[in-house]
Design a protein around this motif. Structure first.
Motif, PDB file in Angstrom:
ATOM      1  N   CYS A 172      -3.685   8.179  -0.978  1.00 55.87           N
ATOM      2  CA  CYS A 172      -4.594   7.032  -0.977  1.00 55.87           C
ATOM      3  C   CYS A 172      -4.851   6.614   0.471  1.00 55.87           C
ATOM      4  CB  CYS A 172      -3.996   5.869  -1.763  1.00 55.87           C
ATOM      5  SG  CYS A 172      -5.029   4.404  -1.665  1.00 55.87           S
ATOM      6  N   ALA A 218      -0.270   5.656  -0.615  1.00 59.57           N
ATOM      7  CA  ALA A 218       0.429   6.192  -1.796  1.00 59.57           C
ATOM      8  C   ALA A 218       0.089   7.674  -1.955  1.00 59.57           C
ATOM      9  CB  ALA A 218       0.033   5.418  -3.046  1.00 59.57           C
ATOM     10  N   CYS A 262      -3.626  -2.732  -3.370  1.00 59.78           N
ATOM     11  CA  CYS A 262      -4.408  -1.527  -3.582  1.00 59.78           C
ATOM     12  C   CYS A 262      -4.623  -1.328  -5.077  1.00 59.78           C
ATOM     13  CB  CYS A 262      -3.710  -0.306  -2.996  1.00 59.78           C
ATOM     14  SG  CYS A 262      -4.872   1.049  -2.787  1.00 59.78           S
ATOM     15  N   CYS A 274      -5.320   1.708  -6.339  1.00 57.78           N
ATOM     16  CA  CYS A 274      -5.192   3.138  -6.679  1.00 57.78           C
ATOM     17  C   CYS A 274      -4.148   3.318  -7.786  1.00 57.78           C
ATOM     18  CB  CYS A 274      -4.819   3.954  -5.448  1.00 57.78           C
ATOM     19  SG  CYS A 274      -3.152   3.673  -4.817  1.00 57.78           S
ATOM     20  N   PHE A 301      -6.118   3.891   1.470  1.00 61.41           N
ATOM     21  CA  PHE A 301      -5.940   2.458   1.680  1.00 61.41           C
ATOM     22  C   PHE A 301      -4.478   2.074   1.874  1.00 61.41           C
ATOM     23  CE2 PHE A 301      -9.977   2.816  -0.523  1.00 61.41           C
ATOM     24  CZ  PHE A 301     -10.778   1.934   0.185  1.00 61.41           C
ATOM     25  N   CYS A 302      -3.600   2.623   1.009  1.00 62.68           N
ATOM     26  CA  CYS A 302      -2.203   2.155   1.040  1.00 62.68           C
ATOM     27  C   CYS A 302      -1.217   3.268   1.349  1.00 62.68           C
ATOM     28  CB  CYS A 302      -1.842   1.497  -0.286  1.00 62.68           C
ATOM     29  SG  CYS A 302      -1.691   2.671  -1.649  1.00 62.68           S
TER      30      CYS A 302
END
Ligand SMILES: [Zn+2]
Length: 285
Positions: free
Chosen positions: A261, A266, A228, A230, A263-264
């Motif tokens: 985040c 976080a 990722c 981010c 995507f991941c």
């Protein structure tokens, strides 16, 4: 699946045709973990991710590339981003609607596919493809036809454990070779591949099986990984885009502004001091 998360280029030297294999294995299984995607969405995410990695093979510089669509159908957001180092991140967001088919037009509804190329140094470039084709491969064939006027072939297949993708593309010098039937022959051979065959054999074996009558150069295999991009800085930048008033409004009700985040997973938090610093307040003048 044989060979794990990998990317590999090859050339059919005398035919001015390039090829690329991509395989998603553990990294993709991990990405889908706990998401409970319906079959059609997992497949869409796998193919889009594999496609973004295949497209990085066409980059002539260091940087990243993304495939992005906002849909009006059951799928509201589809995005895959990959770098020249074959690191990727991807996501599919959906509404709780039944997924009746794998057709891209059904899943995304009225939408456009944006392909954005961001060199580390230099100008960002974006190409837009209207969503007319029913699958990702055909959309990308259309993209290359429009942008570079290069005939391209894509093939994807996936199951719950992984995905493979194959791309073939005519090079600009194809038009000067004698053997003008080569493209039809090479793509027809690729179409004979089955998922079982790909799952059970390495790229070298597959490339040889398909193209043993041609002169083939197989390049070194490159590892593919999830990564990722981010960061606290990027999250702060998104607060900046939201605007000072909007962010202050959130801080009226919450002690901190939180950003997760997509995507991941976080988690980033910013308090009033961070926000003031961002918008240039609270500094000593
Ligand atoms: Zn992230």
């Amino acid at each position: 699946m044989v060979e794990g998360d990998t990317f590999q280029k090859f050339m059919l030297d005398a035919l001015e045709i390039r090829g690329e294999w991509v395989r998603l294995d553990d990294s993709f299984a991990e990405l889908c973990q706990n998401k409970n995607y319906p079959e059609s969405l997992r497949k869409l995410l796998a193919e889009t991710t594999a496609a973004s990695l295949l497209l990085t093979g066409t980059l002539k510089f260091e940087g990243r590339l993304s495939i992005h669509a906002r849909g009006s159908g059951p799928v509201s957001l589809l995005m895959a981003e990959a770098t020249h180092e074959r690191a990727y991140r991807s996501i599919v967001n959906h509404k709780a609607e039944p997924f009746e088919s794998d057709d891209l037009n059904h899943l995304l509804g009225k939408a456009q596919l944006a392909i954005t190329i961001e060199p580390d140094k230099g100008q960002r470039y974006q190409g837009i493809v209207p969503l007319e084709a029913s699958n990702m491969g055909d959309c990308l064939v259309q993209y290359f036809d429009m942008s570079e006027q290069l005939d391209t072939f894509f093939m994807f297949d996936s199951d719950a454990n992984g995905c493979f993708g194959l791309m073939l593309q005519k090079l600009p010098d194809y038009r000067s070779i004698q053997d003008q039937d080569a493209w039809d022959r090479v793509t027809q051979l690729a179409n004979t591949l089955s998922f079982e065959e790909v799952s059970g054999h390495d790229n070298e074996t597959l490339t040889h099986r398909l193209y043993h009558e041609e002169q083939v150069s197989l390049f070194a295999q490159e590892p593919v990984r999830f990564q990722c991009t981010c960061s606290p800085e990027r999250s702060l930048a998104s607060l900046n885009a939201l605007g000072h008033d909007e962010v202050l409004d959130i801080l009226e009700h919450e002690a901190k502004v939180a950003i997760d985040c997509q995507f991941c997973g976080a988690h980033y938090e910013f308090d009033r001091a961070d926000v003031n610093a961002l918008f240039g307040l609270g500094k000593m003048h």
